[in-house]
Design an enzyme around this catalytic site. Structure first.
Site, mmCIF file in Angstrom:
data_model
loop_
_atom_site.group_PDB
_atom_site.id
_atom_site.type_symbol
_atom_site.label_atom_id
_atom_site.label_comp_id
_atom_site.label_asym_id
_atom_site.label_seq_id
_atom_site.Cartn_x
_atom_site.Cartn_y
_atom_site.Cartn_z
ATOM 1 N N LEU A 20 -22.307 10.057 -10.083
ATOM 2 C CA LEU A 20 -21.500 11.106 -10.713
ATOM 3 C C LEU A 20 -21.725 11.176 -12.217
ATOM 4 O O LEU A 20 -21.066 11.961 -12.900
ATOM 5 C CB LEU A 20 -20.014 10.859 -10.418
ATOM 6 N N THR A 65 -29.666 2.705 -13.437
ATOM 7 C CA THR A 65 -28.797 2.130 -12.420
ATOM 8 C C THR A 65 -29.616 1.270 -11.468
ATOM 9 O O THR A 65 -30.814 1.049 -11.686
ATOM 10 C CB THR A 65 -28.022 3.248 -11.680
ATOM 11 N N LYS A 69 -32.021 -2.148 -13.650
ATOM 12 C CA LYS A 69 -31.442 -2.511 -14.947
ATOM 13 C C LYS A 69 -32.145 -3.686 -15.612
ATOM 14 O O LYS A 69 -32.299 -3.717 -16.844
ATOM 15 C CB LYS A 69 -29.953 -2.827 -14.787
ATOM 16 N N ASN A 90 -28.570 -0.662 -19.280
ATOM 17 C CA ASN A 90 -28.163 0.510 -18.509
ATOM 18 C C ASN A 90 -28.088 1.784 -19.349
ATOM 19 O O ASN A 90 -27.773 2.846 -18.829
ATOM 20 C CB ASN A 90 -26.803 0.268 -17.833
ATOM 21 N N ASP A 105 -22.217 -1.543 -19.550
ATOM 22 C CA ASP A 105 -21.472 -2.014 -18.381
ATOM 23 C C ASP A 105 -20.432 -3.055 -18.769
ATOM 24 O O ASP A 105 -19.347 -3.125 -18.169
ATOM 25 C CB ASP A 105 -22.419 -2.626 -17.339
ATOM 26 N N GLY A 127 -22.565 -10.923 -5.822
ATOM 27 C CA GLY A 127 -23.822 -10.343 -6.242
ATOM 28 C C GLY A 127 -24.480 -11.154 -7.331
ATOM 29 O O GLY A 127 -23.833 -12.000 -7.980
ATOM 30 N N GLY A 129 -27.245 -9.421 -9.294
ATOM 31 C CA GLY A 129 -28.098 -8.478 -10.017
ATOM 32 C C GLY A 129 -27.588 -8.158 -11.407
ATOM 33 O O GLY A 129 -26.802 -8.908 -12.002
ATOM 34 N N GLY A 232 -14.828 1.874 -8.701
ATOM 35 C CA GLY A 232 -15.545 1.854 -9.963
ATOM 36 C C GLY A 232 -15.416 3.071 -10.852
ATOM 37 O O GLY A 232 -16.130 3.163 -11.864
#
Length: 267
Positions: A20, A65, A69, A90, A105, A127, A129, A232
């Protein structure tokens, strides 16, 4: 209006169709009457550096994204301190002919957790990443220890060593009160839930970096087990506003316009 004078901004990743950021940033450009456009560009890892540099040198910029990144951090000519701390970039733009990278971020996540009234409580991060790295650096700024989860034990061990090298304490997972999903799980309706909230008896907050119409499946399922939860969208708006202000120094991002665009798209 798009014209030959329009500055082009883009989000680079794979996938990008869910993002978005174009709706949010184009709403900001329209609100301020700016001659600029923001587009999604799906790209391969091997094409990232060329695309990123070309867009920036043409007078634009943008965002990066998943899963690029970390590659972006190595692709910019110059990077801000947070990129070096996180090892992930990012946000990018041009300064004096050089491509500059930053990581928005970290402040975006901190703002989203502030809205959830997160205190000095241990975090569990799912995660390993770029999003997880940003979460660790955010935890360092917030002064809390973390535990980490991964489907790959080798990656988890490597990530825990990376955490320790940054001076962040490792917590016991069972004692974590803030649960954070940094993986892409939830982008597709058929994805499994990223975190089993039942494994965390002290969990009080659930935060998902993924966003989806009507919230993600994990946040909907977690709501009955924690007191505060969110997907998010707040992080998206906060990091997007920070990126906007990197691209246009001296201009304030129209945060309310950006938030309304995101909320409208997720109804």
């Amino acid at each position: 209006m798009i014209s030959g004078n329009s500055r082009v901004f883009a989000i680079l990743g794979n996938p990008v169709s869910h993002s978005l950021s174009p709706s949010m940033q184009n709403a900001a450009f329209r609100a301020l009457g700016m001659t600029a456009v923001y587009v999604p560009l799906r790209c391969r890892a091997e094409d990232l550096a060329t695309l990123l540099g070309g867009i920036a040198r043409a007078g634009g910029g943008g965002n990066v994204t998943v899963p690029h990144k970390e590659i972006a951090a190595r692709s910019v000519d110059s990077s801000r301190e947070l990129v070096q701390s996180v090892g992930a970039c990012n946000t990018f733009w041009n300064e004096d002919g050089k491509t500059v990278g930053d990581n928005t971020d970290v402040p975006g996540l901190l703002e989203a957790l502030h809205q959830l009234d997160v205190k000095q409580e241990p975090w569990f991060i799912q995660g390993t990443g770029g999003g997880a790295r940003a979460a660790v650096v955010a935890a360092a700024q917030h002064g809390v220890p973390v535990a980490v989860g991964s489907r790959d034990p080798h990656r988890q061990n490597e990530f825990e060593r990376w955490i320790g090298a940054r001076g962040v304490g490792l917590a016991e997972a069972s004692g974590c009160r803030v649960l954070i999903n940094t993986t892409p799980l939830g982008l597709n309706p058929t994805d499994p839930l990223p975190i089993n909230v039942g494994r965390f008896p002290r969990a009080d907050v659930a935060f998902d970096m993924v966003y989806a119409p009507g919230e993600t499946s994990w946040i909907r399922s977690a709501r009955s087990q924690v007191r505060r939860s969110a997907d998010g969208r707040a992080m998206l708006v906060a990091q997007g506003a920070a990126a906007f202000e990197r691209w246009f120094p001296g201009k304030r991002a129209p945060v309310e316009v950006m938030r309304a665009a995101v909320n409208d798209a997720l109804r």
